[in-house]
Structure formats: C-alpha cells, structure tokens
Design a protein around this motif. Sequence first.
Motif, short mmCIF file in Angstrom:
data_model
loop_
_atom_site.label_atom_id
_atom_site.label_comp_id
_atom_site.label_asym_id
_atom_site.label_seq_id
_atom_site.Cartn_x
_atom_site.Cartn_y
_atom_site.Cartn_z
N ASP A 47 1.31 -2.25 3.79
CA ASP A 47 1.79 -3.59 3.44
C ASP A 47 0.84 -4.66 3.97
N LEU A 48 0.45 -4.52 5.23
CA LEU A 48 -0.46 -5.49 5.84
C LEU A 48 -1.83 -5.47 5.17
N LEU A 49 -2.38 -4.27 4.98
CA LEU A 49 -3.68 -4.16 4.30
C LEU A 49 -3.61 -4.73 2.89
N GLY A 50 -2.52 -4.43 2.18
CA GLY A 50 -2.35 -4.93 0.81
C GLY A 50 -2.35 -6.44 0.77
N LYS A 51 -1.61 -7.06 1.69
CA LYS A 51 -1.56 -8.53 1.73
C LYS A 51 -2.93 -9.12 2.05
N MET A 52 -3.62 -8.53 3.01
CA MET A 52 -4.95 -9.03 3.38
C MET A 52 -5.93 -8.88 2.22
N LEU A 53 -5.94 -7.71 1.58
CA LEU A 53 -6.90 -7.47 0.49
C LEU A 53 -6.58 -8.32 -0.73
N ASN A 54 -5.29 -8.51 -1.04
CA ASN A 54 -4.93 -9.38 -2.16
C ASN A 54 -5.35 -10.82 -1.89
N LEU A 55 -5.26 -11.24 -0.64
CA LEU A 55 -5.71 -12.58 -0.27
C LEU A 55 -7.23 -12.68 -0.34
N LEU A 56 -7.90 -11.69 0.20
CA LEU A 56 -9.36 -11.67 0.20
C LEU A 56 -9.92 -11.65 -1.22
N LEU A 57 -9.27 -10.92 -2.09
CA LEU A 57 -9.77 -10.74 -3.46
C LEU A 57 -9.05 -11.62 -4.48
N LYS A 58 -8.38 -12.66 -4.00
CA LYS A 58 -7.59 -13.53 -4.88
C LYS A 58 -8.42 -14.06 -6.04
N GLU A 59 -9.60 -14.55 -5.75
CA GLU A 59 -10.46 -15.12 -6.79
C GLU A 59 -10.86 -14.05 -7.81
N GLN A 60 -11.22 -12.85 -7.33
CA GLN A 60 -11.61 -11.77 -8.23
C GLN A 60 -10.41 -11.30 -9.07
N ILE A 61 -9.22 -11.31 -8.49
CA ILE A 61 -8.01 -10.94 -9.24
C ILE A 61 -7.76 -11.94 -10.35
N GLU A 62 -7.84 -13.23 -10.00
CA GLU A 62 -7.61 -14.28 -10.99
C GLU A 62 -8.64 -14.26 -12.11
N ASP A 63 -9.87 -13.86 -11.80
CA ASP A 63 -10.94 -13.80 -12.80
C ASP A 63 -11.01 -12.46 -13.52
N ALA A 64 -10.00 -11.60 -13.33
CA ALA A 64 -9.90 -10.28 -13.98
C ALA A 64 -11.09 -9.37 -13.65
N GLU A 65 -11.69 -9.57 -12.47
CA GLU A 65 -12.83 -8.75 -12.07
C GLU A 65 -12.41 -7.39 -11.51
N ASN A 91 -2.48 -5.81 -11.94
CA ASN A 91 -2.16 -7.23 -11.71
C ASN A 91 -2.23 -7.64 -10.24
N GLN A 92 -2.25 -6.70 -9.36
CA GLN A 92 -2.50 -6.91 -7.93
C GLN A 92 -2.97 -5.57 -7.37
N LEU A 93 -3.52 -5.60 -6.18
CA LEU A 93 -3.94 -4.34 -5.57
C LEU A 93 -2.72 -3.53 -5.18
N ILE A 94 -2.82 -2.23 -5.37
CA ILE A 94 -1.76 -1.29 -5.01
C ILE A 94 -2.36 -0.35 -3.98
N LEU A 95 -1.71 -0.15 -2.87
CA LEU A 95 -2.20 0.75 -1.84
C LEU A 95 -1.28 1.94 -1.67
N SER A 96 -1.87 3.07 -1.33
CA SER A 96 -1.12 4.31 -1.15
C SER A 96 -1.82 5.16 -0.11
N CYS A 97 -1.12 6.18 0.35
CA CYS A 97 -1.70 7.18 1.24
C CYS A 97 -1.63 8.56 0.62
N GLN A 98 -1.24 8.63 -0.66
CA GLN A 98 -0.95 9.93 -1.26
C GLN A 98 -1.57 10.14 -2.63
#
Length: 177
Positions: A47-65, A91-98
């Motif tokens: 959850d923490l990594l997902g929030k950080m990465l979605n924030l870090l990559l916000k611009e790339q997500i919005e630009d469909a990169e 539509n957003q980053l999804i994180l998993s361990c499996q």
Amino acid sequence: MANHPVLNSRNHQVSVISQQLASKVLKFAPKVSQKSLALVPDKLKLDLLGKMLNLLLKEQIEDAELDFLQGKWVEIQVADIGLTFQLSFDNQLILSCQQQADVTFTANVPELLLVAAAKEDPDTLFFQRKLLIEGDTELGLEVKNLLLSIELDSLPKAAKLAIEKLAITLQTLQQYA
C-alpha cells in the motif's frame, strides 16, 4: 607545517577511522533495514509503495506513458534489503507479491537511490552489473526508459529533499569506504 609528522599521522588516523566508519555504515544499514521491513506486513508495504509510486509517476500516468504495462508484470527486487514486489498498470499502478513477472529488475538500495536522485544512469549500472534485467528485453527497455523520464520535481518537496540528501550522504560514504 603541512609536512609535520604529528599532523600527518593525525590526518592519517582520522582518514582510517572515517574509512572504517563509512564501511560499517554501508554494510550495517541494509541489514537493519531488512530486519525492520520483515516486521511490516506485505499488504502495508505494498500500500505504501503503491501510493509513493503513483505519486512519483503521476505525470506519466496522466500522459498515458504507462499503458505499455497493461497486462504485464515487472518485478522489482531490492536485493540488499530483501524486498521483492511486482507491479503492473490499469489506470493506476497495481502492486503484488504473488504475480509471475515478465521482466525482473534487481539492484541494491544505493544504486536505486542514486538513479532516483538522477546521480547515476541505469545504463551505467546495467553495464557495471549493479542493475540486473532479466526476462522480456523489450519490456525491460521500456521500463528503463520510463525510469529515465521521471522528474524528481514531481515529488512533494520533503520527499525530493530526502532523496537528494540521502544520495549525497551515500556518495560521501562511498568515497570514504
């Protein structure tokens, strides 16, 4: 005065102590981090990594990169602290361990920190065998190019400052070690 034997001996002693201390910090810090991370439940880490990465990559997500990641899984292994997770995009980053990964990136914290702070190039680390990329080569190149496009300025000021300060501290320790 610069060639004074007592001053030279003292400077040498300080240098040796600095070198020993830097080596111990660089060796000990990952072990402490690994033990601390082991106490945190996987769901909380993701959850923490997902929030950080979605924030870090916000611009790339919005630009469909990140659309190239849809239906693909990238595994990140932070070897020195024993952290492994997979990520994908819908539509957003999804994180998993499996998940079964299409491509795996393996590195240690120092190298990842220097890449994040734009103080080291992923290509250089790859050729030095400090960044390993295994699996789908084309997907690996797209992810590597994405890493190069990330602007540290997109992070909150406190996070940006922390990464920059940690990278400078790391480089200083590496000089002495």
